[in-house]
Design a protein around this motif. Structure first.
Motif, short mmCIF file in Angstrom:
data_model
loop_
_atom_site.label_atom_id
_atom_site.label_comp_id
_atom_site.label_asym_id
_atom_site.label_seq_id
_atom_site.Cartn_x
_atom_site.Cartn_y
_atom_site.Cartn_z
N PRO A 10 -8.74 13.35 -51.16
CA PRO A 10 -7.51 12.95 -50.44
C PRO A 10 -7.73 12.79 -48.94
O PRO A 10 -7.13 11.92 -48.30
CB PRO A 10 -6.54 14.11 -50.74
CG PRO A 10 -7.06 14.73 -51.99
CD PRO A 10 -8.54 14.60 -51.91
N LEU A 11 -8.62 13.61 -48.37
CA LEU A 11 -8.88 13.52 -46.94
C LEU A 11 -9.56 12.20 -46.58
O LEU A 11 -9.15 11.51 -45.63
CB LEU A 11 -9.75 14.69 -46.49
CG LEU A 11 -10.19 14.70 -45.03
CD1 LEU A 11 -8.99 14.65 -44.09
CD2 LEU A 11 -11.05 15.91 -44.74
N LEU A 12 -10.57 11.82 -47.33
CA LEU A 12 -11.28 10.57 -47.03
C LEU A 12 -10.37 9.36 -47.22
O LEU A 12 -10.40 8.41 -46.43
CB LEU A 12 -12.52 10.46 -47.92
CG LEU A 12 -13.68 11.38 -47.52
CD1 LEU A 12 -14.77 11.36 -48.59
CD2 LEU A 12 -14.25 10.99 -46.17
N LEU A 13 -9.53 9.38 -48.27
CA LEU A 13 -8.59 8.29 -48.48
C LEU A 13 -7.64 8.17 -47.29
O LEU A 13 -7.39 7.06 -46.77
CB LEU A 13 -7.80 8.52 -49.77
CG LEU A 13 -6.69 7.50 -50.07
CD1 LEU A 13 -7.28 6.10 -50.23
CD2 LEU A 13 -5.90 7.92 -51.31
N GLY A 14 -7.11 9.30 -46.85
CA GLY A 14 -6.20 9.28 -45.70
C GLY A 14 -6.86 8.77 -44.44
O GLY A 14 -6.27 8.01 -43.67
N MET A 15 -8.11 9.15 -44.22
CA MET A 15 -8.81 8.71 -43.01
C MET A 15 -9.06 7.20 -43.02
O MET A 15 -8.95 6.55 -41.99
CB MET A 15 -10.13 9.47 -42.87
CG MET A 15 -9.97 10.97 -42.58
SD MET A 15 -8.98 11.33 -41.12
CE MET A 15 -9.97 10.59 -39.83
N GLY B 134 -0.70 17.44 -49.46
CA GLY B 134 -0.91 18.86 -49.75
C GLY B 134 -1.07 19.15 -51.23
O GLY B 134 -2.10 19.71 -51.66
N PRO B 135 -0.09 18.79 -52.07
CA PRO B 135 -0.26 19.01 -53.51
C PRO B 135 -1.43 18.23 -54.10
O PRO B 135 -2.09 18.70 -55.04
CB PRO B 135 1.08 18.53 -54.09
CG PRO B 135 2.06 18.68 -52.97
CD PRO B 135 1.27 18.37 -51.73
N MET B 136 -1.71 17.02 -53.59
CA MET B 136 -2.86 16.26 -54.06
C MET B 136 -4.15 17.05 -53.85
O MET B 136 -5.04 17.08 -54.72
CB MET B 136 -2.96 14.92 -53.32
CG MET B 136 -1.93 13.88 -53.74
SD MET B 136 -2.01 12.40 -52.68
CE MET B 136 -3.70 11.88 -52.96
N SER B 137 -4.25 17.72 -52.70
CA SER B 137 -5.48 18.46 -52.41
C SER B 137 -5.59 19.71 -53.27
O SER B 137 -6.70 20.19 -53.54
CB SER B 137 -5.53 18.84 -50.92
OG SER B 137 -4.61 19.87 -50.61
N ASP B 138 -4.45 20.29 -53.70
CA ASP B 138 -4.51 21.42 -54.63
C ASP B 138 -4.96 20.98 -56.02
O ASP B 138 -5.52 21.77 -56.76
CB ASP B 138 -3.13 22.09 -54.73
CG ASP B 138 -2.83 23.00 -53.53
OD1 ASP B 138 -3.79 23.42 -52.86
OD2 ASP B 138 -1.65 23.27 -53.28
N GLY C 56 -2.67 9.87 -41.18
CA GLY C 56 -3.23 10.92 -40.34
C GLY C 56 -2.83 12.32 -40.78
O GLY C 56 -3.50 13.30 -40.43
N ALA C 57 -1.76 12.41 -41.57
CA ALA C 57 -1.31 13.72 -42.07
C ALA C 57 -2.37 14.40 -42.91
O ALA C 57 -2.41 15.64 -42.99
CB ALA C 57 -0.03 13.55 -42.88
N ALA C 58 -3.23 13.62 -43.55
CA ALA C 58 -4.26 14.21 -44.41
C ALA C 58 -5.14 15.19 -43.63
O ALA C 58 -5.49 16.27 -44.13
CB ALA C 58 -5.10 13.11 -45.04
N GLY C 59 -5.50 14.82 -42.41
CA GLY C 59 -6.35 15.69 -41.62
C GLY C 59 -5.69 17.00 -41.28
O GLY C 59 -6.33 18.07 -41.33
N ILE C 60 -4.41 16.96 -40.96
CA ILE C 60 -3.71 18.18 -40.56
C ILE C 60 -3.59 19.15 -41.73
O ILE C 60 -3.99 20.31 -41.65
CB ILE C 60 -2.29 17.86 -40.06
CG1 ILE C 60 -2.29 16.65 -39.16
CG2 ILE C 60 -1.69 19.07 -39.35
CD1 ILE C 60 -0.90 16.12 -38.89
#
Length: 447
Positions: A115-120, A104-108, A150-154
């Motif tokens: 961050p989403l692509l890394l998480g996926m 969450g803070p990474m995406s801010d 998987g938390a990145a997607g949520i």
């Protein structure tokens, strides 16, 4: 200097800001302008964009629900008890909780896409290793990593919604996401049950790996950046912690967060216990369990659509939320009375009806707690989304092992956990939100 263009876009000193947050090499999404254009954003986002966000929010139910029919088989295959097999669910849930507080803070700070692509990518590899795990401890470890990734997607899907929508539009869009992501719990156990017809539980993780690859490609290809550079936070870990501390200091935000998290715990108690309750106690087949699970998910989706299409804008959001929480508590009480023998020996049908009512009421409670909390946090959508998700998954992770504490031959622990969680959720809503003392922004008349 800012001026409006005839088509609704904006220019800042002659520059069209509609292009500012589109990654180089990507074409501009049709009719979508900037995240500032909240009113009517749902009409401009387009079906593909909505489906992508729905797919991202479907990652948790896919990761957990497709695996549910295989829990008894995992228990036998790896020589583990039912409670130990349920820990593989808890590990995934715990990972999703901790992962959100990181992403969450990474995406801010760095935007939503990276961050989403890394998480996926990490999710794909962790899921593949789950299919190869030779022992329960290794499976638990890989499930933890799968949840972290998987938390990145949520968290980012919710943050993107907050980037683009506000007020009633955001509440409606959350209900739309529930329609899309709600298909996942319907089809996931069915797919899992069918996979078990041709292979063992490891094949389920192979299917999840393929789904992860496809979703990652779609995100890379079509999900553009929604947080422009000028709106990102430049601080480090300390700044992120201060932001979260400020959010938690908001009593009303915290009330919504805890109410939603505790309601989610009641839902996850059902998710964790239902394979053993339905199959081991009441003797249903994996396919029958999958059918019942799908019917309950239909109830959740239907209630979510009634909420988004009919109730939002006509009935006060807090009133709908409070009604949903009361119904969850009443259904939990009915389950406890039936499973504890107060009404004598009951069959699967009354239990299934009570679970259906409980799950349907979640469609009124969960979208509205998310929307009500995020409406207060336009300045830190990623961090707020992370706190909401982390609270839900941490509380769910605590509830999960409790449902099997008395063994796999009684459903009483499941009902007790659901009743305690639902009553605590109501307590947080009444004691912290105090809906009679305020009106949310989306309930106030437009100026």
């Amino acid at each position: 200097m800012e001026t409006r263009m005839p088509d609704g876009g904006r220019t800042t000193e002659g520059r069209d800001t509609r292009e500012a947050h589109i990654t180089p090499g990507q074409s501009r999404p049709a009719r979508l302008t900037t995240p500032d254009n909240h009113p009517g954003a749902a009409r401009r986002a387009g079906l593909l964009f909505t489906l992508i966000l729905g797919g991202l929010t479907a990652v948790p139910p896919l990761s957990m629900d497709m695996y549910l029919p295989a829990l008894p088989e995992v228990s036998g295959s790896l020589g583990a008890s039912a409670a130990t097999a349920q820990v593989t669910l808890t590990a995934c849930l715990l990972g999703m909780a901790l992962g959100q507080i990181i992403v969450g803070p990474m995406s801010d700070r760095w935007g939503r896409r990276r961050p989403l692509l890394l998480g996926m990518f990490v999710y794909i590899f962790a899921t593949a290793f789950c299919a190869l795990a030779p022992t329960v401890p290794l499976l638990i470890g890989f499930r933890l990593l799968q949840g972290l990734a998987g938390a990145a997607g949520i968290v980012i899907a919710r943050a993107v919604v907050r980037d683009l929508y506000d007020g009633l539009e955001m509440a409606r869009f959350f209900s739309t996401l529930m329609l899309i992501s709600g298909v996942a719990p319907i089809i996931a156990p069915v797919i899992g049950g069918q996979v078990l017809r041709v292979t063992d539980w490891r094949g389920i993780f192979v299917v999840l790996t393929v789904i992860g690859v496809l979703l990652t490609f779609v995100v890379w290809k079509w999900l553009y950046e929604t947080l422009p550079p000028e709106k990102r936070h430049s601080g480090g870990v300390g700044s992120a912690l201060r932001t979260m501390r400020g959010l938690l200091a908001d009593r009303i935000f915290t009330g919504y967060m805890l109410a939603g998290g505790l309601a989610f715990a009641a839902l996850f108690a059902y998710v964790a216990a239902s394979p053993f309750v339905v199959q081991e106690i009441y003797g249903a087949s994996p396919q029958t369990f999958s059918l019942l699970f799908g019917i309950n998910s239909v109830g959740l989706i239907a209630a979510g659509q009634i909420n988004g299409k009919i109730l939002v804008g006509r009935v006060a959001l807090d009133r709908v939320l409070g009604f949903g929480l009361v119904v969850i508590a009443l259904a939990s009480l009915a389950l406890l009375l039936m499973t504890s023998g107060v009404f004598g020996q009951v069959g699967l049908v009354p239990i299934a009806v009570a679970l259906f009512v409980l799950m349907s009421a979640m469609g009124l409670a969960l979208p509205n707690t998310n929307a009500s909390a995020l409406i207060r946090t336009p300045h830190a959508a990623g961090s707020a989304s992370a706190l909401i998700g982390t609270a839900s998954f941490l509380i769910g992770a605590v509830a999960s092992p409790l449902v099997g504490i008395a063994g796999e031959r009684t459903a009483v622990p499941m009902a007790v956990v659901q009743l305690v969680a639902s009553l605590a959720s109501l307590g947080c809503f009444v004691g912290l939100v105090r809906p009679w003392q305020h009106r949310t922004p989306m309930e106030r008349p437009a100026a």
